[in-house]
Write a protein that holds these residues in place. Structure first.
Motif, PDB file in Angstrom:
ATOM      1  N   ILE A  23      -2.793   3.641 -12.714  1.00  0.00           N
ATOM      2  CA  ILE A  23      -3.783   3.591 -11.638  1.00  0.00           C
ATOM      3  C   ILE A  23      -3.216   2.837 -10.437  1.00  0.00           C
ATOM      4  N   GLY A  24      -2.474   1.759 -10.694  1.00  0.00           N
ATOM      5  CA  GLY A  24      -1.860   0.987  -9.609  1.00  0.00           C
ATOM      6  C   GLY A  24      -0.871   1.816  -8.821  1.00  0.00           C
ATOM      7  N   PHE A  34      -2.480   5.575   3.769  1.00  0.00           N
ATOM      8  CA  PHE A  34      -3.411   4.981   4.735  1.00  0.00           C
ATOM      9  C   PHE A  34      -2.634   4.227   5.817  1.00  0.00           C
ATOM     10  N   VAL A  35      -1.657   3.451   5.404  1.00  0.00           N
ATOM     11  CA  VAL A  35      -0.863   2.665   6.362  1.00  0.00           C
ATOM     12  C   VAL A  35      -0.041   3.591   7.258  1.00  0.00           C
ATOM     13  N   ASN A  36       0.727   4.500   6.647  1.00  0.00           N
ATOM     14  CA  ASN A  36       1.647   5.337   7.410  1.00  0.00           C
ATOM     15  C   ASN A  36       0.953   6.404   8.253  1.00  0.00           C
ATOM     16  N   ASP A  37      -0.145   6.963   7.738  1.00  0.00           N
ATOM     17  CA  ASP A  37      -0.773   8.097   8.408  1.00  0.00           C
ATOM     18  C   ASP A  37      -1.980   7.725   9.262  1.00  0.00           C
ATOM     19  N   ILE A  38      -2.581   6.570   9.025  1.00  0.00           N
ATOM     20  CA  ILE A  38      -3.795   6.207   9.764  1.00  0.00           C
ATOM     21  C   ILE A  38      -3.610   4.937  10.576  1.00  0.00           C
ATOM     22  N   ILE A  84       9.757  -3.907   9.258  1.00  0.00           N
ATOM     23  CA  ILE A  84       8.440  -4.204   9.865  1.00  0.00           C
ATOM     24  C   ILE A  84       7.372  -3.325   9.224  1.00  0.00           C
ATOM     25  N   ASN A  85       7.674  -2.026   9.060  1.00  0.00           N
ATOM     26  CA  ASN A  85       6.720  -1.117   8.397  1.00  0.00           C
ATOM     27  C   ASN A  85       6.368  -1.605   6.998  1.00  0.00           C
ATOM     28  N   ASN A  86       7.372  -2.014   6.240  1.00  0.00           N
ATOM     29  CA  ASN A  86       7.128  -2.474   4.866  1.00  0.00           C
ATOM     30  C   ASN A  86       6.333  -3.770   4.840  1.00  0.00           C
ATOM     31  N   LEU A  91       1.048  -6.276   3.799  1.00  0.00           N
ATOM     32  CA  LEU A  91      -0.137  -7.029   4.234  1.00  0.00           C
ATOM     33  C   LEU A  91      -1.408  -6.205   4.098  1.00  0.00           C
ATOM     34  N   ILE A  92      -1.333  -4.928   4.434  1.00  0.00           N
ATOM     35  CA  ILE A  92      -2.527  -4.076   4.310  1.00  0.00           C
ATOM     36  C   ILE A  92      -2.868  -3.842   2.847  1.00  0.00           C
ATOM     37  N   ILE A  93      -1.859  -3.635   2.006  1.00  0.00           N
ATOM     38  CA  ILE A  93      -2.114  -3.464   0.567  1.00  0.00           C
ATOM     39  C   ILE A  93      -2.759  -4.722   0.003  1.00  0.00           C
ATOM     40  N   ALA A  94      -2.231  -5.889   0.378  1.00  0.00           N
ATOM     41  CA  ALA A  94      -2.801  -7.147  -0.105  1.00  0.00           C
ATOM     42  C   ALA A  94      -4.241  -7.297   0.370  1.00  0.00           C
ATOM     43  N   LEU A  95      -4.507  -6.940   1.627  1.00  0.00           N
ATOM     44  CA  LEU A  95      -5.873  -7.031   2.160  1.00  0.00           C
ATOM     45  C   LEU A  95      -6.813  -6.088   1.428  1.00  0.00           C
ATOM     46  N   VAL A  96      -6.378  -4.860   1.196  1.00  0.00           N
ATOM     47  CA  VAL A  96      -7.232  -3.880   0.504  1.00  0.00           C
ATOM     48  C   VAL A  96      -7.516  -4.340  -0.923  1.00  0.00           C
ATOM     49  N   ILE A  97      -6.495  -4.824  -1.628  1.00  0.00           N
ATOM     50  CA  ILE A  97      -6.708  -5.308  -3.000  1.00  0.00           C
ATOM     51  C   ILE A  97      -7.657  -6.495  -2.999  1.00  0.00           C
TER      52      ILE A  97
END
Length: 148
Positions: A23-24, A34-38, A84-86, A91-97
């Motif tokens: 699932i992870g 979400f990060v790359n496309d939005i 920078i992208n990574n 940061l976005i993955i950490a925020l979403v989790i």
């Protein structure tokens, strides 16, 4: 040995861990998309059309028009834009989790903890809730002397 291995594999926490990893991985793909496309395209527009993944530092003396050209020529490059992208991705993955876990914790009902100890009103030590005499100071406990 085979029986021990089957017992190990069939334990609940091993199966739960396997499901969590699967699932992870799927969740990671969703967040990366979400990060790359939005998220990244509007950030690129705000920064005058800069696409972070195309940012690089050429370590050779030859000039290349793009990162793709430098890579095709085999030139040594530092791809700081991908870094920078990574970092933004992380940061976005950490925020979403964090937000998902926070929402789950709010939905989870608080556990009711049943008290197993009380305080002796005389010596203030912790004693069993069903005690009628304090084992520390030997005071007789009754309903009128107990304070919770």
């Amino acid at each position: 040995m085979w029986d021990d291995f089957k017992k190990f594999i069939m334990r609940g926490n091993v199966i739960d861990m396997a499901v969590g990893i699967i699932i992870g991985g799927a969740f990671g793909k969703i967040v990366s998309s979400f990060v790359n496309d939005i998220v990244m395209p509007p950030i690129g527009v705000l920064l005058a059309g800069v696409d972070f993944k195309d940012l690089y530092m050429n370590l050779s003396k030859t000039h290349y028009a793009s990162l793709a050209d430098a890579e095709a020529a085999g030139a040594p490059v530092v791809k700081y834009g991908l870094f920078i992208n990574n970092c933004i991705d992380f940061l976005i993955i950490a925020l979403v989790i964090f937000l998902v876990l926070r929402a789950l914790m709010k939905l989870k009902k608080p556990e009711v903890v049943e008290e197993t100890e009380k305080e002796c009103p005389f010596c203030k030590t912790k004693i069993a809730i069903a005690a009628t005499r304090c084992p520390h100071c030997t005071s007789q406990l009754n309903e009128s002397t107990e304070v919770r």
